[in-house]
Every structure is written in structure tokens, then in C-alpha cells.
Write a protein that holds these residues in place. Structure first.
Motif, PDB file in Angstrom:
ATOM      1  N   LEU A   1       0.838  -1.193   0.000  1.00  0.00           N
ATOM      2  CA  LEU A   1       0.000   0.000   0.000  1.00  0.00           C
ATOM      3  C   LEU A   1       0.872   1.241   0.000  1.00  0.00           C
ATOM      4  O   LEU A   1       1.884   1.287   0.687  1.00  0.00           O
ATOM      5  N   MET A   2       0.448   2.233  -0.770  1.00  0.00           N
ATOM      6  CA  MET A   2       1.091   3.536  -0.722  1.00  0.00           C
ATOM      7  C   MET A   2      -0.002   4.581  -0.817  1.00  0.00           C
ATOM      8  O   MET A   2      -0.801   4.565  -1.750  1.00  0.00           O
ATOM      9  N   GLU A   3      -0.039   5.456   0.129  1.00  0.00           N
ATOM     10  CA  GLU A   3      -1.126   6.426   0.228  1.00  0.00           C
ATOM     11  C   GLU A   3      -1.066   7.514  -0.839  1.00  0.00           C
ATOM     12  O   GLU A   3      -1.941   8.366  -0.904  1.00  0.00           O
ATOM     13  N   GLY A   4      -0.058   7.481  -1.694  1.00  0.00           N
ATOM     14  CA  GLY A   4       0.121   8.526  -2.698  1.00  0.00           C
ATOM     15  C   GLY A   4      -1.039   8.707  -3.656  1.00  0.00           C
ATOM     16  O   GLY A   4      -1.198   9.760  -4.254  1.00  0.00           O
ATOM     17  N   TYR A   5      -1.870   7.694  -3.831  1.00  0.00           N
ATOM     18  CA  TYR A   5      -3.015   7.825  -4.734  1.00  0.00           C
ATOM     19  C   TYR A   5      -4.150   8.622  -4.096  1.00  0.00           C
ATOM     20  O   TYR A   5      -5.109   8.992  -4.765  1.00  0.00           O
ATOM     21  N   ARG A   6      -4.058   8.882  -2.805  1.00  0.00           N
ATOM     22  CA  ARG A   6      -5.133   9.573  -2.090  1.00  0.00           C
ATOM     23  C   ARG A   6      -5.006  11.095  -2.120  1.00  0.00           C
ATOM     24  O   ARG A   6      -5.725  11.777  -1.409  1.00  0.00           O
ATOM     25  N   THR A   7      -4.124  11.620  -2.921  1.00  0.00           N
ATOM     26  CA  THR A   7      -3.964  13.076  -2.914  1.00  0.00           C
ATOM     27  C   THR A   7      -5.240  13.740  -3.419  1.00  0.00           C
ATOM     28  O   THR A   7      -5.967  13.189  -4.254  1.00  0.00           O
ATOM     29  N   LEU A   8      -5.489  14.923  -2.922  1.00  0.00           N
ATOM     30  CA  LEU A   8      -6.655  15.668  -3.392  1.00  0.00           C
ATOM     31  C   LEU A   8      -6.503  16.051  -4.860  1.00  0.00           C
ATOM     32  O   LEU A   8      -7.495  16.193  -5.574  1.00  0.00           O
ATOM     33  N   LYS A   9      -5.263  16.194  -5.323  1.00  0.00           N
ATOM     34  CA  LYS A   9      -5.053  16.486  -6.745  1.00  0.00           C
ATOM     35  C   LYS A   9      -5.669  15.376  -7.600  1.00  0.00           C
ATOM     36  O   LYS A   9      -6.328  15.649  -8.603  1.00  0.00           O
ATOM     37  N   ILE A  10      -5.449  14.123  -7.202  1.00  0.00           N
ATOM     38  CA  ILE A  10      -6.021  12.994  -7.945  1.00  0.00           C
ATOM     39  C   ILE A  10      -7.527  12.917  -7.705  1.00  0.00           C
ATOM     40  O   ILE A  10      -8.320  12.853  -8.636  1.00  0.00           O
ATOM     41  N   GLN A  11      -7.926  12.930  -6.455  1.00  0.00           N
ATOM     42  CA  GLN A  11      -9.321  12.643  -6.138  1.00  0.00           C
ATOM     43  C   GLN A  11     -10.281  13.777  -6.499  1.00  0.00           C
ATOM     44  O   GLN A  11     -11.457  13.530  -6.749  1.00  0.00           O
ATOM     45  N   LEU A  12      -9.777  14.996  -6.553  1.00  0.00           N
ATOM     46  CA  LEU A  12     -10.630  16.120  -6.926  1.00  0.00           C
ATOM     47  C   LEU A  12     -10.330  16.639  -8.334  1.00  0.00           C
ATOM     48  O   LEU A  12     -10.907  17.630  -8.770  1.00  0.00           O
ATOM     49  N   GLY A  13      -9.414  15.994  -9.039  1.00  0.00           N
ATOM     50  CA  GLY A  13      -9.113  16.384 -10.419  1.00  0.00           C
ATOM     51  C   GLY A  13      -8.389  17.707 -10.528  1.00  0.00           C
ATOM     52  O   GLY A  13      -8.597  18.461 -11.476  1.00  0.00           O
ATOM     53  N   GLN A  14      -7.512  17.994  -9.577  1.00  0.00           N
ATOM     54  CA  GLN A  14      -6.810  19.270  -9.562  1.00  0.00           C
ATOM     55  C   GLN A  14      -5.523  19.205 -10.385  1.00  0.00           C
ATOM     56  O   GLN A  14      -5.007  18.123 -10.671  1.00  0.00           O
TER      57      GLN A  14
END
Length: 193
Positions: free
Chosen positions: A79-92
């Protein structure tokens, strides 16, 4: 030959086969002690879910795999939490760089024979309104919609994001991750939890 004499297929897959269910415990790599690893070995555990936090280089993953192997333990899921960034999750702006970082992690895991990772996609991330003790003595999460609405709910971001916005960002992320996996490197299969 009568049907009752035909051999039955196995009821379960062996834990050592790729398709077999793995009984594992999740560990935060940076906090795991040798004492904990020894205990897990002593109780017969063979598989781990290794949480590397926000980033991990190929060398970090390899070193961790070797350390766990000293105790007869293998990493089933990294597991790596790097995919949870708001940039990814909010499309920033900047999400492609964050996706590349996660894809590199997956590729590195695949090169080291680690077969799975996991993802979830919930930028709000509020699933707990109270911690309680279960009848068996475990600390567990409790969620109450009423408590959430009265005590927790407040705007978290610069604007309202619709379900369609979040689904579009999730789809964009998955397409980018799956495209990288199709490039031919053996990458673990992300499994949404």
C-alpha cells in the motif's frame, strides 16, 4: 461412473497459490518492530499487507521484503497512500504527476513479485463519528448519520463536488493506472476495498 464417485474439486485454494486467500495483517512499515515480526512468525502468519505511507522507492520496497522474509513473511499486498492526494481525487492540477508516482510504486512492486495493492477513493473520508468498545473488547468505529450531520458535517473543499465529479476523477485515475499496467510490466492488480 456414477456421479457420486467423481472426484470433487477442492473446496478452497491453498494459501500459497496465487488465487488462494491470504490470511494477513496490515503493518505500517516505518513502525513495525522486529519483535512484532517475530510474534507474527510464531503464530504461523505467512502474509502481510505492507503500508509504506506516502512514498516508497524500489529500494525501500526491496529492503522491506527482505526484512520480512527473515521472519518467513511475504508481502501479499503493498500500500502507498500517494493515490489519495486531493489532486487525484478532486481532479486538480498536478494529478498526472501524482498518478505517475503511484504507477511507479505499482511497477516497482510488480518487479519485486508483490501481486496486489489496494485503492479506495473517498476524498471526504469521514466514516467515523465515534470510537466504541465492542463486546469482545476491540476498539471499533461507529458511524451515525445524525451525529455526522449535527457534529461533523461542514464544507471541506473550495466548492461542492458532485458524485459525477468524483466518478469522473476515479475513472480518469483508473484509466491511467490500467494503461500503465498494459505497457507490459508486471504490476500488481489494484483491488478497490
Amino acid at each position: 461412473m456414477p456421479l457420486w464417485r467423481l472426484p470433487l474439486p477442492p473446496l478452497h485454494k491453498d494459501e500459497d497459490t496465487e488465487e488462494g486467500t491470504k490470511i494477513a495483517v496490515k503493518l505500517t512499515v516505518a513502525e513495525t518492530t522486529d519483535q512484532e515480526l517475530l510474534f507474527l512468525k510464531q503464530i504461523g502468519l505467512r502474509w502481510l499487507h505492507a503500508d509504506f505511507g506516502n512514498s516508497a522507492s524500489y529500494e525501500d520496497i526491496q529492503r522491506t521484503r527482505e526484512r520480512f522474509a527473515e521472519y518467513g513473511l511475504k508481502i501479499d499486498c503493498a500500500l502507498m497512500e500517494g493515490y489519495r492526494t486531493l489532486k487525484i481525487q478532486l481532479g486538480q492540477p498536478g494529478r498526472d504527476q501524482d498518478i505517475d508516482k503511484f504507477n511507479t510504486f505499482l511497477t516497482d512492486c510488480g518487479r519485486l513479485g508483490i501481486r496486489t495493492s489496494h485503492i479506495d477513493f473517498h476524498p471526504g473520508n469521514t466514516y467515523t463519528t465515534n470510537m466504541i468498545t465492542s463486546a469482545r473488547g476491540y476498539a471499533v468505529r461507529e458511524f451515525s448519520v445524525d451525529d455526522f450531520r449535527q457534529k461533523v458535517e461542514e464544507p471541506m473543499f473550495d466548492r461542492q463536488y458532485s458524485a459525477e465529479d468524483i466518478w469522473a476523477n476515479y475513472t480518469y485515475f483508473l484509466k491511467a493506472v490500467l494503461a500503465r499496467g498494459r505497457e507490459g510490466e508486471r504490476s500488481p492488480r489494484p483491488s478497490p476495498r
